[in-house]
Design an enzyme around this catalytic site. Structure first.
Site, PDB file in Angstrom:
ATOM      1  N   GLY A   1       0.843  -1.191   0.000  1.00  0.00           N
ATOM      2  CA  GLY A   1       0.000   0.000   0.000  1.00  0.00           C
ATOM      3  C   GLY A   1       0.871   1.231   0.000  1.00  0.00           C
TER       4      GLY A   1
ATOM      5  CD  GLN B   1       3.418   5.803   2.562  1.00  0.00           C
ATOM      6  OE1 GLN B   1       2.460   5.247   2.052  1.00  0.00           O
ATOM      7  NE2 GLN B   1       4.388   5.134   3.147  1.00  0.00           N
TER       8      GLN B   1
ATOM      9  CB  CYS C   1       4.911   2.033   7.257  1.00  0.00           C
ATOM     10  SG  CYS C   1       4.514   3.556   6.403  1.00  0.00           S
ATOM     11  CG  LEU C   2       6.756   0.926   1.300  1.00  0.00           C
ATOM     12  CD1 LEU C   2       6.308   1.225  -0.129  1.00  0.00           C
ATOM     13  CD2 LEU C   2       7.873  -0.114   1.296  1.00  0.00           C
TER      14      LEU C   2
ATOM     15  CG  HIS D   1      -0.859   1.319   7.068  1.00  0.00           C
ATOM     16  ND1 HIS D   1       0.057   0.752   7.914  1.00  0.00           N
ATOM     17  CD2 HIS D   1      -0.158   2.182   6.288  1.00  0.00           C
ATOM     18  CE1 HIS D   1       1.264   1.268   7.664  1.00  0.00           C
ATOM     19  NE2 HIS D   1       1.156   2.136   6.670  1.00  0.00           N
ATOM     20  CD  GLU D   2      -1.134   2.612   2.607  1.00  0.00           C
ATOM     21  OE1 GLU D   2      -0.645   3.769   2.516  1.00  0.00           O
ATOM     22  OE2 GLU D   2      -0.463   1.622   2.934  1.00  0.00           O
TER      23      GLU D   2
ATOM     24  CG  HIS E   1       0.243   6.854   5.362  1.00  0.00           C
ATOM     25  ND1 HIS E   1       1.377   7.293   6.004  1.00  0.00           N
ATOM     26  CD2 HIS E   1       0.457   5.535   5.111  1.00  0.00           C
ATOM     27  CE1 HIS E   1       2.229   6.273   6.141  1.00  0.00           C
ATOM     28  NE2 HIS E   1       1.683   5.199   5.621  1.00  0.00           N
TER      29      HIS E   1
HETATM   30 NI    NI Z   1       2.476   3.281   5.524  1.00  0.00          NI
END
Ligand code: NI
Length: 161
Positions: A46, A51, A91-92, A133-134, A137
């Site tokens: 995701g 991000q 998470c990236l 989660h996204e 963000h």
């Molecule tokens: Ni993330």
């Protein structure tokens, strides 16, 4: 194919609220294509536009390796199950770490697709987790804010010097 730089935890932009999209532009099309390339290159499941440094309410999710990415514009979680699931997340933007987060087992999502058509659907389990989660963000929230205390661990085998 274009890979964008993924912002890392500590970068202030990750704490900002992303803006609603009112019009789908060619620029957004390029952004989404780059988000897909970036997420796939890094092996993520995701990614939110913030991000890669763009404060727009766009997320992409890939709940299954064999399926193509789901693109959600202005996503909203309009209902959540009372039943929850506890599972590990990464998470990236928090490179190298994983931690346990409690999320609803199922959710109802309202969003627009890439043609700005409205859609509403149910998501469960891992797919619901990614969307939660996204969407977080987009409101400046990282999973590390919600992690079960004591579960955040470095997932790298090698120790950074
Ligand atoms: Ni993330």
């Amino acid at each position: 194919m274009s890979i964008r730089n993924v912002r890392q935890s500590g970068d202030e932009i990750l704490r900002k609220k992303s803006k609603e999209i009112t019009e789908f532009t060619p620029r957004l099309k390029v952004l989404i294509s780059d988000m897909k390339d970036t997420m796939n290159k890094l092996g993520g499941v995701g990614l939110a536009a913030v991000q890669v440094g763009v404060l727009k309410r766009i997320i992409i999710c890939k709940p299954n390796e064999n399926e193509s990415e789901v693109v959600l514009i202005n996503p909203e979680i309009i209902s959540k199950s009372e039943e929850t699931l506890e599972d590990k997340e990464g998470c990236l933007s928090v490179d190298g770490y994983i931690g346990t987060v409690i999320r609803p087992k199922s959710i109802v999502v309202r969003a627009k697709d890439e043609n700005m058509n409205d859609m509403e659907f149910d998501a469960e389990d891992f797919f619901a987790r990614i969307i939660c989660h996204e969407v977080d963000h987009l409101d400046g929230i990282l999973y590390t804010d919600k992690v079960v205390p004591g579960t955040l661990v470095n997932d790298n085998e090698e120790v950074d010097n």
